[in-house]
Design an enzyme around this catalytic site. Structure first.
Site, PDB file in Angstrom:
ATOM      1  N   HIS A   1      -2.728  11.009   0.518  1.00  0.00           N
ATOM      2  CA  HIS A   1      -2.287  10.774   2.047  1.00  0.00           C
ATOM      3  C   HIS A   1      -1.444  12.102   2.236  1.00  0.00           C
ATOM      4  O   HIS A   1      -0.460  12.330   2.434  1.00  0.00           O
ATOM      5  CB  HIS A   1      -1.350   9.691   1.735  1.00  0.00           C
TER       6      HIS A   1
ATOM      7  N   ARG B   1       0.707  -1.291  -0.149  1.00  0.00           N
ATOM      8  CA  ARG B   1       0.077  -0.104  -0.013  1.00  0.00           C
ATOM      9  C   ARG B   1       1.042   1.287   0.067  1.00  0.00           C
ATOM     10  O   ARG B   1       1.545   1.488   0.904  1.00  0.00           O
ATOM     11  CB  ARG B   1      -0.686   0.064   1.183  1.00  0.00           C
TER      12      ARG B   1
ATOM     13  N   GLU C   1      -3.550   0.122   8.139  1.00  0.00           N
ATOM     14  CA  GLU C   1      -2.420   0.354   8.726  1.00  0.00           C
ATOM     15  C   GLU C   1      -2.544  -0.059  10.239  1.00  0.00           C
ATOM     16  O   GLU C   1      -3.690  -0.025  10.753  1.00  0.00           O
ATOM     17  CB  GLU C   1      -2.131   1.933   9.037  1.00  0.00           C
TER      18      GLU C   1
ATOM     19  N   ASN D   1      -7.602   2.071   9.769  1.00  0.00           N
ATOM     20  CA  ASN D   1      -6.188   2.114  10.527  1.00  0.00           C
ATOM     21  C   ASN D   1      -6.492   2.159  11.852  1.00  0.00           C
ATOM     22  O   ASN D   1      -7.276   2.949  12.571  1.00  0.00           O
ATOM     23  CB  ASN D   1      -5.644   3.574  10.289  1.00  0.00           C
TER      24      ASN D   1
ATOM     25  N   TYR E   1      -4.596   2.099  15.691  1.00  0.00           N
ATOM     26  CA  TYR E   1      -3.201   2.088  16.731  1.00  0.00           C
ATOM     27  C   TYR E   1      -3.526   1.713  18.160  1.00  0.00           C
ATOM     28  O   TYR E   1      -2.815   0.934  18.625  1.00  0.00           O
ATOM     29  CB  TYR E   1      -2.505   3.348  16.383  1.00  0.00           C
TER      30      TYR E   1
ATOM     31  N   GLU F   1      -7.408   8.960   6.018  1.00  0.00           N
ATOM     32  CA  GLU F   1      -7.605   9.501   7.464  1.00  0.00           C
ATOM     33  C   GLU F   1      -8.172  11.063   7.170  1.00  0.00           C
ATOM     34  O   GLU F   1      -7.529  11.951   7.515  1.00  0.00           O
ATOM     35  CB  GLU F   1      -6.465   9.402   8.209  1.00  0.00           C
TER      36      GLU F   1
HETATM   37  O1  IFM Z   1       2.459   7.868   9.954  1.00  0.00           O
HETATM   38  C1  IFM Z   1       1.194   7.865   9.915  1.00  0.00           C
HETATM   39  C2  IFM Z   1       0.514   7.788   8.758  1.00  0.00           C
HETATM   40  O2  IFM Z   1       0.752   8.945   7.834  1.00  0.00           O
HETATM   41  C3  IFM Z   1      -0.946   8.020   8.964  1.00  0.00           C
HETATM   42  N1  IFM Z   1      -1.679   7.135   9.940  1.00  0.00           N
HETATM   43  C4  IFM Z   1      -0.961   7.102  11.228  1.00  0.00           C
HETATM   44  C5  IFM Z   1       0.431   6.950  11.009  1.00  0.00           C
HETATM   45  C6  IFM Z   1       1.386   7.041  12.376  1.00  0.00           C
HETATM   46  O3  IFM Z   1       0.973   8.159  13.042  1.00  0.00           O
END
Ligand code: IFM
Length: 460
Positions: free
Chosen positions: A125, A81, A363, A301, A303, A170
């Site tokens: 992006h 990606r 992500e 995405n 985290y 995002e």
């Molecule tokens: O690095 C970023 C990415 O560009 C977008 N999503 C979160 C990642 C980590 O902060």
């Protein structure tokens, strides 16, 4: 795929990839006709980037892409990606197309396919052409039309080879970090601008889906959202209200309109009461239908979760926390809690409440700053453990019926982490930014073993 002490088998036909973005890795910001982006501009603002760096060289992926594709192939990944830099393709944002920019992405896509890597292409992006920003950027409705033209140019050229198309990465970050917090480009700080920007970004997504479909027969189009499940720090009314509000801002403001529900009423009322919007007059007839154009997949995405403590009441007047702040050993260098259960919960929630046809984890990863040791290797056990936990979380979601079709680790390479500069290392592959030497980290070796044996084992 049932749990067993031996481990768990991976799903068949799954995409296993690594993700990157243009500004974070390409460098070559002044080569071959690329125009200026809003991130080139922000990097020149004193204090905007923690370590004072910029994207001029980054990982030099623009020149070293064959080596980077080969690394992915060796690791056993089957997908890549990446994103296209709009100012590389249309330097002024609208109008003249820079063929050299398109040629680069054609070489990259052909190179990926030749190495058994299925390309997932993200159109936006975050590196908006500065010329468009000078004309209002995402706050201006004209940028929606410019994005449609750009999507047309890229998908005409690559639509016969790229199957998986992401419109926007995002939107919350574009709108809120870029226009409200000001920590990301274009560095503005006004909720009124942020809400307009969010709407135009979503509209650009919806309007470009038919363009992509026209130019890429059999291709699939979707959007990527960052999702964080919020949880109240206590059972107090104030914390519960703050949690609902966070969910509205971060998750539902995007999910609801994309899946045909319009903007959430509770947040509209809150933004109106706060003076951030008046009647949402920038939402024109037909916009919500366009935003809700059916897509083929949703990229998520993930985290961490977000533990929400109300700021509306004084700490002394709030109930004691039932959820303490996570201790440092459970946090990554970004300060984000390691909480894989939140990924399963988010996948289940989105599947249950919105029902995307297919879902990809587009992500997922962790920043840890380990450097190569005397043995030349990068011993990044915390990242390995993070990956193990989150791959398990994906398998749990699949077992529960979520149509999850792929997983992309963030990121292939240590790279330019926006306002943090090069201080945050998310890569499966270490990059020495003085020499640009790549070193495969232990976590990537472990992932490679998982993929090659098709088996998720516990521990190293
Ligand atoms: O690095 C970023 C990415 O560009 C977008 N999503 C979160 C990642 C980590 O902060």
């Amino acid at each position: 795929m049932s749990d067993s002490s031996q481990g768990r088998r991976l799903p068949a036909g799954f995409l296993w990839g690594a993700a990157t973005s243009s500004f974070q890795i390409e460098g070559a910001t002044r080569e071959d006709g690329r125009g200026e982006s809003i991130w080139d501009r922000l990097c020149r603002k004193p204090g905007a980037i923690a370590d004072g760096t910029d994207g001029a060289v980054a990982c030099d992926h623009y020149h070293r892409w064959p080596e980077d594709l080969a690394l992915m192939q060796e690791l056993g990944l089957n997908a890549y990606r990446f994103s296209v830099a709009w100012p590389r393709v249309i330097p002024q944002g609208r109008g003249a197309v820079n063929q050299e920019g398109l040629d680069f992405y054609e070489r990259l896509v052909d190179g990926a396919l030749a190495r058994g890597l299925r390309p997932m292409l993200t159109l936006y992006h975050w590196d908006l052409p500065q010329a468009l920003q000078d004309a209002g950027g995402w706050v201006s409705r004209d940028t929606v039309g410019a994005f449609e033209e750009y999507a047309d140019v890229v998908s005409r050229r690559l639509g016969d080879r790229v199957r998986d198309w992401v419109t926007i990465n995002e939107p919350w970050c574009v709108a809120v970090l870029g226009h409200v917090h000001g920590s990301q480009a274009p560095g503005l700080q006004d909720w009124k601008l942020g809400l307009r920007a969010a709407h135009h970004v979503l509209l650009a997504h919806g309007r470009s889906v038919p363009v992509i479909r026209r130019n890429s027969p059999g291709g699939k189009a979707g959007i990527v959202l960052i999702i964080s499940p919020p949880v109240a720090a206590s059972g107090s009314a104030a914390d519960r209200a703050a949690t609902q509000s966070f969910d509205g801002e971060f998750n539902r403001w995007y999910l609801d309109p994309l899946y045909g529900r319009g903007y959430p009423a509770d947040k509209k009322a809150e933004y109106t009461a706060a003076g951030h919007a008046q009647d949402f007059e920038f939402v024109l007839p037909g916009d919500l239908e366009d935003i809700a154009t059916p897509t083929d997949f949703l990229g998520m995405n993930y985290y961490s979760r977000t533990i929400v403590r109300s700021s509306a009441v004084a700490e002394a007047d709030n109930e004691p926390r039932t959820l303490p702040e996570p201790p440092p050993e459970r946090r990554t260098d970004m300060g984000w809690e390691v909480y894989p259960e939140g990924l399963t919960a988010s996948l289940l929630r989105v599947h249950r409440e919105y029902g995307p046809r297919e879902i990809y984890v587009t992500e997922n990863g962790a920043a840890y700053g380990m450097e190569p040791g005397p043995d030349g290797r990068v011993h990044d056990e915390p990242r390995r453990a993070y990956l193990e936990g989150h791959l398990g979380a994906c398998l749990d979601a699949i077992d529960a019926g979520v149509p999850l079709k792929g997983y992309f680790a963030w990121s292939l390479l240590d790279n330019f982490e926006w306002a943090y500069g090069y201080r945050m290392r998310f890569g499966l592959v270490h990059v020495d930014f003085a020499t640009l030497k790549r070193t495969v980290k232990d976590s990537a070796r472990w992932l490679s073993q998982v993929l090659k044996t098709n088996w998720l084992r516990r521990g190293t």
